[in-house]
Design an enzyme around this catalytic site. Structure first.
Site, PDB file in Angstrom:
ATOM      1  N   HIS A 255      -3.650  -9.747  -6.684  1.00 29.94           N
ATOM      2  CA  HIS A 255      -3.144  -8.624  -5.865  1.00 29.94           C
ATOM      3  C   HIS A 255      -1.789  -8.076  -6.274  1.00 29.94           C
ATOM      4  O   HIS A 255      -1.090  -7.510  -5.436  1.00 29.94           O
ATOM      5  CB  HIS A 255      -3.055  -9.032  -4.386  1.00 29.94           C
ATOM      6  CG  HIS A 255      -4.376  -9.353  -3.774  1.00 29.94           C
ATOM      7  ND1 HIS A 255      -4.539  -9.646  -2.437  1.00 29.94           N
ATOM      8  CD2 HIS A 255      -5.606  -9.443  -4.315  1.00 29.94           C
ATOM      9  CE1 HIS A 255      -5.805  -9.900  -2.183  1.00 29.94           C
ATOM     10  NE2 HIS A 255      -6.472  -9.795  -3.313  1.00 29.94           N
TER      11      HIS A 255
ATOM     12  N   TYR B  15       0.962  -9.628  -6.901  1.00 28.85           N
ATOM     13  CA  TYR B  15       2.144 -10.443  -6.589  1.00 28.85           C
ATOM     14  C   TYR B  15       2.718 -10.973  -7.904  1.00 28.85           C
ATOM     15  O   TYR B  15       2.115 -10.819  -8.973  1.00 28.85           O
ATOM     16  CB  TYR B  15       1.776 -11.588  -5.640  1.00 28.85           C
ATOM     17  CG  TYR B  15       1.473 -11.119  -4.233  1.00 28.85           C
ATOM     18  CD1 TYR B  15       2.496 -10.739  -3.366  1.00 28.85           C
ATOM     19  CD2 TYR B  15       0.169 -11.051  -3.778  1.00 28.85           C
ATOM     20  CE1 TYR B  15       2.219 -10.301  -2.080  1.00 28.85           C
ATOM     21  CE2 TYR B  15      -0.116 -10.614  -2.488  1.00 28.85           C
ATOM     22  CZ  TYR B  15       0.913 -10.239  -1.645  1.00 28.85           C
ATOM     23  OH  TYR B  15       0.635  -9.800  -0.383  1.00 28.85           O
TER      24      TYR B  15
ATOM     25  N   HIS C 179      -0.980 -17.907  -5.266  1.00 31.11           N
ATOM     26  CA  HIS C 179      -1.450 -16.526  -5.267  1.00 31.11           C
ATOM     27  C   HIS C 179      -1.241 -15.892  -6.641  1.00 31.11           C
ATOM     28  O   HIS C 179      -0.152 -15.435  -6.964  1.00 31.11           O
ATOM     29  CB  HIS C 179      -0.719 -15.726  -4.195  1.00 31.11           C
ATOM     30  CG  HIS C 179      -1.532 -14.590  -3.664  1.00 31.11           C
ATOM     31  ND1 HIS C 179      -2.279 -13.780  -4.485  1.00 31.11           N
ATOM     32  CD2 HIS C 179      -1.734 -14.145  -2.401  1.00 31.11           C
ATOM     33  CE1 HIS C 179      -2.901 -12.874  -3.737  1.00 31.11           C
ATOM     34  NE2 HIS C 179      -2.595 -13.075  -2.471  1.00 31.11           N
TER      35      HIS C 179
ATOM     36  N   ARG D 292      -5.768 -18.146  -6.384  1.00 29.61           N
ATOM     37  CA  ARG D 292      -6.450 -16.863  -6.149  1.00 29.61           C
ATOM     38  C   ARG D 292      -6.213 -15.938  -7.332  1.00 29.61           C
ATOM     39  O   ARG D 292      -5.075 -15.766  -7.788  1.00 29.61           O
ATOM     40  CB  ARG D 292      -5.916 -16.242  -4.842  1.00 29.61           C
ATOM     41  CG  ARG D 292      -6.411 -14.841  -4.583  1.00 29.61           C
ATOM     42  CD  ARG D 292      -6.265 -14.383  -3.142  1.00 29.61           C
ATOM     43  NE  ARG D 292      -7.557 -14.450  -2.474  1.00 29.61           N
ATOM     44  CZ  ARG D 292      -7.932 -13.674  -1.448  1.00 29.61           C
ATOM     45  NH1 ARG D 292      -7.090 -12.816  -0.914  1.00 29.61           N
ATOM     46  NH2 ARG D 292      -9.116 -13.773  -0.917  1.00 29.61           N
TER      47      ARG D 292
ATOM     48  N   GLN E 223       0.825  -1.201   0.000  1.00 33.30           N
ATOM     49  CA  GLN E 223       0.000   0.000   0.000  1.00 33.30           C
ATOM     50  C   GLN E 223       0.867   1.263   0.000  1.00 33.30           C
ATOM     51  O   GLN E 223       0.421   2.324  -0.374  1.00 33.30           O
ATOM     52  CB  GLN E 223      -0.942  -0.019   1.208  1.00 33.30           C
ATOM     53  CG  GLN E 223      -2.118  -0.952   0.953  1.00 33.30           C
ATOM     54  CD  GLN E 223      -2.836  -1.358   2.205  1.00 33.30           C
ATOM     55  OE1 GLN E 223      -2.382  -1.075   3.299  1.00 33.30           O
ATOM     56  NE2 GLN E 223      -3.951  -2.017   2.054  1.00 33.30           N
TER      57      GLN E 223
ATOM     58  N   GLY F  96     -12.367 -12.645   5.420  1.00 34.05           N
ATOM     59  CA  GLY F  96     -11.191 -11.942   5.914  1.00 34.05           C
ATOM     60  C   GLY F  96     -11.535 -11.283   7.231  1.00 34.05           C
ATOM     61  O   GLY F  96     -11.420 -11.877   8.310  1.00 34.05           O
ATOM     62  N   ARG F  97     -12.048 -10.068   7.145  1.00 38.27           N
ATOM     63  CA  ARG F  97     -12.290  -9.293   8.365  1.00 38.27           C
ATOM     64  C   ARG F  97     -13.319  -9.927   9.302  1.00 38.27           C
ATOM     65  O   ARG F  97     -13.145  -9.891  10.522  1.00 38.27           O
ATOM     66  CB  ARG F  97     -12.670  -7.867   7.997  1.00 38.27           C
ATOM     67  CG  ARG F  97     -11.425  -7.050   7.661  1.00 38.27           C
ATOM     68  CD  ARG F  97     -11.726  -5.810   6.898  1.00 38.27           C
ATOM     69  NE  ARG F  97     -12.089  -6.107   5.514  1.00 38.27           N
ATOM     70  CZ  ARG F  97     -12.182  -5.201   4.561  1.00 38.27           C
ATOM     71  NH1 ARG F  97     -11.976  -3.933   4.850  1.00 38.27           N
ATOM     72  NH2 ARG F  97     -12.496  -5.534   3.331  1.00 38.27           N
TER      73      ARG F  97
HETATM   74  C1  LIG Z   1      -5.349  -7.515   7.692  1.00 35.65           C
HETATM   75  C2  LIG Z   1      -5.504  -8.076   6.324  1.00 35.65           C
HETATM   76  C3  LIG Z   1      -4.411  -8.622   5.668  1.00 35.65           C
HETATM   77  C4  LIG Z   1      -4.550  -9.166   4.403  1.00 35.65           C
HETATM   78  N1  LIG Z   1      -3.464  -9.711   3.793  1.00 35.65           N
HETATM   79  C5  LIG Z   1      -3.629 -10.370   2.621  1.00 35.65           C
HETATM   80  C6  LIG Z   1      -2.543 -11.019   1.997  1.00 35.65           C
HETATM   81  O1  LIG Z   1      -1.407 -10.949   2.461  1.00 35.65           O
HETATM   82  N2  LIG Z   1      -2.772 -11.713   0.868  1.00 35.65           N
HETATM   83  C7  LIG Z   1      -4.018 -11.770   0.316  1.00 35.65           C
HETATM   84  O2  LIG Z   1      -4.218 -12.432  -0.693  1.00 35.65           O
HETATM   85  N3  LIG Z   1      -5.050 -11.104   0.848  1.00 35.65           N
HETATM   86  C8  LIG Z   1      -4.885 -10.425   1.984  1.00 35.65           C
HETATM   87  N4  LIG Z   1      -5.933  -9.746   2.516  1.00 35.65           N
HETATM   88  C9  LIG Z   1      -7.200  -9.704   1.777  1.00 35.65           C
HETATM   89  C10 LIG Z   1      -8.121 -10.786   2.261  1.00 35.65           C
HETATM   90  O3  LIG Z   1      -7.627 -12.063   1.925  1.00 35.65           O
HETATM   91  C11 LIG Z   1      -9.513 -10.612   1.653  1.00 35.65           C
HETATM   92  O4  LIG Z   1      -9.488 -10.942   0.294  1.00 35.65           O
HETATM   93  C12 LIG Z   1      -9.997  -9.197   1.808  1.00 35.65           C
HETATM   94  O5  LIG Z   1      -9.762  -8.737   3.116  1.00 35.65           O
HETATM   95  C13 LIG Z   1     -11.493  -9.096   1.512  1.00 35.65           C
HETATM   96  O6  LIG Z   1     -12.188  -9.890   2.419  1.00 35.65           O
HETATM   97  P1  LIG Z   1     -12.926  -9.249   3.708  1.00 35.65           P
HETATM   98  O7  LIG Z   1     -13.742  -8.112   3.189  1.00 35.65           O
HETATM   99  O8  LIG Z   1     -13.721 -10.436   4.216  1.00 35.65           O
HETATM  100  O9  LIG Z   1     -11.881  -8.797   4.671  1.00 35.65           O
HETATM  101  C14 LIG Z   1      -5.814  -9.163   3.780  1.00 35.65           C
HETATM  102  C15 LIG Z   1      -6.901  -8.600   4.432  1.00 35.65           C
HETATM  103  C16 LIG Z   1      -6.758  -8.058   5.693  1.00 35.65           C
HETATM  104  C17 LIG Z   1      -7.977  -7.452   6.372  1.00 35.65           C
END
Ligand SMILES: Cc1cc2nc3c(=O)[nH]c(=O)nc-3n(C[C@H](O)[C@H](O)[C@H](O)COP(=O)(O)O)c2cc1C
Length: 272
Positions: free
Chosen positions: A79, A81, A76, A129, A15, A219-220
């Site tokens: 995103h 990567y 993966h 993914r 980010q 995720g969250r």
């Molecule tokens: C704290 C946090 C860290 C995340 N890190 C990754 C990551 O390293 N790799 C990844 O593919 N997605 C990562 N994500 C994205 C989640 O896998 C997920 O796709 C995204 O948060 C949307 O789902 P949600 O709305 O249920 O959180 C992360 C999300 C959160 C909240």
């Protein structure tokens, strides 16, 4: 949890940089490696030998995961990567067998997926993914990659990272219906289709399944309540905990302070 923190760290760093940048110079102490040279980040292009090594590293990681007792892995391809960078015409400007046509750009991912299946055996779960848009991806191309992944006959699931399961496509030509619909409509044989993004309540889960997904990824919601799936199964009307929540609450869910600090970057998650 260490893995989660490492993953979280990479997301945070990304980010801070542009969407395609996952290994910034200041972190790795040298030029990052990309599919092709990138002036903005000072990245240099991977050589063909390095691409072979990269593939081998992915395959060996899956083999190690199996030996360590895991039931499966997810490759993966999303995103921004490295595998997503190869897929993207925005980041991949190679003119060899790994660049140019979509077929060439998808070669690395498809080769790795096949090799993981071969080396890990038929009972090991293998998923991929994908980001259907942003991160330099184009929706129609990612649909085609999804088709090819299904046609390999070796993957068990596809995981669509949409950031919002109800999102509409950004590309105008596709904007009339949901992003998810462009993947639920594809023939997928025995491959299970999962979706991630803002799935916060059992009603959200039901909407994803009704829209044609086979499963959801949390995720969250799972950070807020580690046992969300059990609760939702026991009571489809249960009211999940909503962010923002206090650090103390997150600790009670088993979230470390390091991870709480990281979550602090997500607006509206950790209460001030
Ligand atoms: C704290 C946090 C860290 C995340 N890190 C990754 C990551 O390293 N790799 C990844 O593919 N997605 C990562 N994500 C994205 C989640 O896998 C997920 O796709 C995204 O948060 C949307 O789902 P949600 O709305 O249920 O959180 C992360 C999300 C959160 C909240």
């Amino acid at each position: 949890m260490a893995g989660a923190i490492r993953q979280a760290g990479s997301l945070a760093l990304a980010q801070l940089h542009h969407a395609g940048m996952r290994s910034p110079r200041e972190l790795i102490g040298g030029a990052p490696l990309y599919p092709s040279e990138d002036a903005e980040t000072g990245a240099r292009a991977l050589s063909l030998d390095e691409i072979s090594q990269l593939a081998e590293d992915f395959i060996n990681a899956a083999v190690r995961a199996r030996r360590a007792g895991f039931d499966g892995v997810e490759l993966h391809g999303a995103h921004g990567y490295i595998l997503a960078q190869f897929l993207s015409s925005e980041y991949n400007h190679r003119d060899d067998r790994y660049g140019g046509s979509l077929e060439n750009r998808a070669r690395l991912l498809l080769d790795i997926v096949r090799a993981v299946r071969e080396r890990c055996g038929k009972h090991f779960i293998v998923g991929v993914r994908l980001s259907p848009e942003r991160f330099g991806q184009k929706l129609a191309e990612m649909q085609q990659v999804a088709r090819w992944l299904v046609e390999t006959g070796v993957i068990d699931f596809l995981d669509l990272s949409l950031w919002d399961y109800a999102k509409m496509p950004e590309e105008e030509a596709f904007a009339q219906r949901s992003l998810l619909s462009y993947f639920t409509e594809l023939p997928r044989g025995n491959v299970k289709l999962g979706v991630a993004g803002k799935i916060y309540t059992p009603a959200d889960v039901a909407r994803c399944l009704d829209a044609g997904a086979d499963f959801v990824l949390l995720g969250r919601a799972a950070i807020l309540q580690h046992d969300f799936p059990h609760r939702a199964k026991a009571d489809p009307d249960f009211t999940p905990v909503q962010a923002p929540v206090s650090a103390a609450y997150l600790h009670s869910e088993g979230v470390s302070q390091t991870f709480v600090d990281y979550l602090d970057r997500f607006p509206g998650f950790v209460a001030k």
